[in-house]
Design a protein around this motif. Structure first.
Motif, PDB file in Angstrom:
ATOM      1  N   GLN A  56       0.848  -1.160  -0.052  1.00 37.06           N
ATOM      2  CA  GLN A  56       0.220  -0.071   0.274  1.00 37.06           C
ATOM      3  C   GLN A  56       0.954   1.202  -0.015  1.00 37.06           C
ATOM      4  O   GLN A  56       1.687   1.522   0.927  1.00 37.06           O
ATOM      5  N   PRO A  57       0.633   2.081  -1.016  1.00 29.95           N
ATOM      6  CA  PRO A  57       1.493   3.290  -1.010  1.00 29.95           C
ATOM      7  C   PRO A  57       1.255   4.337  -0.034  1.00 29.95           C
ATOM      8  O   PRO A  57       0.009   4.004   0.873  1.00 29.95           O
ATOM      9  N   PRO A  58       2.036   4.949   0.654  1.00 28.25           N
ATOM     10  CA  PRO A  58       1.852   5.917   1.742  1.00 28.25           C
ATOM     11  C   PRO A  58       0.735   6.965   1.497  1.00 28.25           C
ATOM     12  O   PRO A  58       0.629   7.319   0.288  1.00 28.25           O
ATOM     13  N   GLN A  59      -0.134   6.886   2.389  1.00 35.25           N
ATOM     14  CA  GLN A  59      -1.392   7.816   2.341  1.00 35.25           C
ATOM     15  C   GLN A  59      -0.976   9.177   2.580  1.00 35.25           C
ATOM     16  O   GLN A  59      -1.866  10.224   2.096  1.00 35.25           O
ATOM     17  N   SER A  60       0.008   9.462   3.446  1.00 37.85           N
ATOM     18  CA  SER A  60       0.599  11.046   3.609  1.00 37.85           C
ATOM     19  C   SER A  60       2.115  10.899   3.951  1.00 37.85           C
ATOM     20  O   SER A  60       2.725   9.815   4.099  1.00 37.85           O
ATOM     21  N   PRO A  61       2.668  11.954   3.749  1.00 43.09           N
ATOM     22  CA  PRO A  61       4.208  11.948   3.648  1.00 43.09           C
ATOM     23  C   PRO A  61       4.740  12.032   5.316  1.00 43.09           C
ATOM     24  O   PRO A  61       5.966  11.747   5.396  1.00 43.09           O
ATOM     25  N   VAL A 175       8.893  -0.432   4.399  1.00 45.78           N
ATOM     26  CA  VAL A 175       7.711  -1.000   4.146  1.00 45.78           C
ATOM     27  C   VAL A 175       6.811  -0.499   5.238  1.00 45.78           C
ATOM     28  O   VAL A 175       5.602  -0.052   5.214  1.00 45.78           O
ATOM     29  N   ALA A 176       7.198  -0.458   6.559  1.00 44.56           N
ATOM     30  CA  ALA A 176       6.348  -0.142   7.833  1.00 44.56           C
ATOM     31  C   ALA A 176       5.997   1.161   7.776  1.00 44.56           C
ATOM     32  O   ALA A 176       4.797   1.383   8.030  1.00 44.56           O
ATOM     33  N   GLY A 180       1.783  -0.340   4.709  1.00 45.05           N
ATOM     34  CA  GLY A 180       1.370  -1.483   3.926  1.00 45.05           C
ATOM     35  C   GLY A 180       2.167  -2.538   4.266  1.00 45.05           C
ATOM     36  O   GLY A 180       3.029  -2.635   5.210  1.00 45.05           O
ATOM     37  N   GLY A 181       2.101  -3.579   3.725  1.00 43.00           N
ATOM     38  CA  GLY A 181       2.687  -4.978   3.965  1.00 43.00           C
ATOM     39  C   GLY A 181       3.757  -5.246   2.778  1.00 43.00           C
ATOM     40  O   GLY A 181       3.973  -4.546   1.848  1.00 43.00           O
TER      41      GLY A 181
END
Length: 317
Positions: A56-61, A175-176, A180-181
């Motif tokens: 899952q791409p980062p939702q926010s920076p 990743v963490a 996402g995984g």
């Protein structure tokens, strides 16, 4: 200075404060330099690759930035500690890093590692439990590499295991931080690049440091078995990882070819540099470190390719 009531007021000259801040800034610069900026950037690239390859791409920076800062503090801490514990070897090897040349006191550097470790854990905690766990693991491995009781740097086998772990924890922190995984691509890239560090980089590094390693009591392959054995091990490691990387990518996760192809090409380059160094029996340290430079450029190219190739394909597709 005397005020109107006749009291003596002692003021600190502004120049004294300026000198103090200049000294602090210079100490920070020397610590950064001692911790090998080229290696610092390599670890930050690994973090970025982990974040980009996550499920899952980062939702926010926010979390990735905090995670990146956390890992950077951990990397500087680990390599600064290594500089503190490597003074004798570095001086014998002719290193010009700040501690070895006497510009950065060992005690000052040691105190800085404590501050950096605390900063790494604090920033990791703000980024999330996954990030702080990977960061803590990185710090533990960094300690195990340089310090007692493990002191992995003194043995080629222990060194390979710890170096592999340092690579995996950097990718894992990325990743963490993404929230996402792991994906098949991310796991393969992390595994291949960590194996490249352990089987190639850890051995190639020793080829240029045999004298200092021996003086420091290390029992690396290059010291115990001789440079010829270390060269053979470096060649075998490069060929193994260079062959396995594209094969596994084709079988398991084709997007990982972005890293696998540079690794395969880099393996050939490492072999050429190792054989070239073997022909020059009395080569200088710069020549003996040619294989390590090839290793380093290759890992830069592979990680950068993972970060840039998807965008290039998207733009041209």
């Amino acid at each position: 200075m005397i005020n109107l009531s006749g009291q003596l007021i002692v003021t600190r000259p502004a120049r004294s404060l300026d000198i103090r801040w200049h000294s602090l800034a210079e100490t920070a610069r020397l610590c950064w330099q001692e911790a090998r900026p080229v290696v610092q950037v390599a670890f930050l690239l690994r973090f970025a690759v982990g974040a980009v390859c996550a499920a899952q791409p980062p939702q926010s920076p926010g979390r990735p930035v905090l995670g990146l800062a956390s890992l950077w503090c951990a990397v500087v801490c680990a390599y600064l500690l290594n500089g503190v514990t490597d003074v004798q070897e570095d001086r014998v090897n002719g290193s010009w890093r700040p501690i070895a040349r006497g510009d950065l006191p060992e005690r000052t550097a040691a105190r800085a590692t404590v501050l950096l470790a605390c900063a790494a854990l604090l920033l990791g905690g703000l980024a999330g439990p996954g990030v702080v766990a990977w960061t803590a693991a990185f710090l533990g491995l960094g300690w195990a590499y340089s310090a007692e009781p493990v002191k992995a740097k003194c043995s080629s086998g222990r060194c390979a295991l710890v170096v592999c772990g340092l690579g995996l924890t950097a990718y894992g922190a990325g990743v963490a931080a993404s929230g996402g995984g792991w994906t098949a691509t991310g796991a393969l890239v992390a595994g291949v690049m960590s194996a490249w560090m352990a089987l190639v980089g850890a051995v190639a590094k020793d080829l240029g440091d045999v004298s200092g390693d021996a003086a420091g009591g290390r029992r690396t392959v290059a010291v115990v078995r001789g440079p010829a054995a270390a060269r053979a091990l470096a060649v075998a490691g490069a060929l193994a990882v260079g062959t396995a990387a594209p094969t596994l990518a084709l079988l398991w996760a084709e997007p990982a070819l972005a890293a696998a192809v540079p690794v395969a090409l880099g393996a050939v380059w490492v072999v050429v540099r190792v054989l070239r160094g073997a022909r020059r029996e009395h080569a200088g340290r710069a020549e003996r470190r040619g294989a390590y430079r090839a290793f380093m450029v290759t890992q830069y190219a592979a990680n950068l390719a993972v970060l840039t190739v998807p965008f290039v394909l998207r733009a041209t597709g």
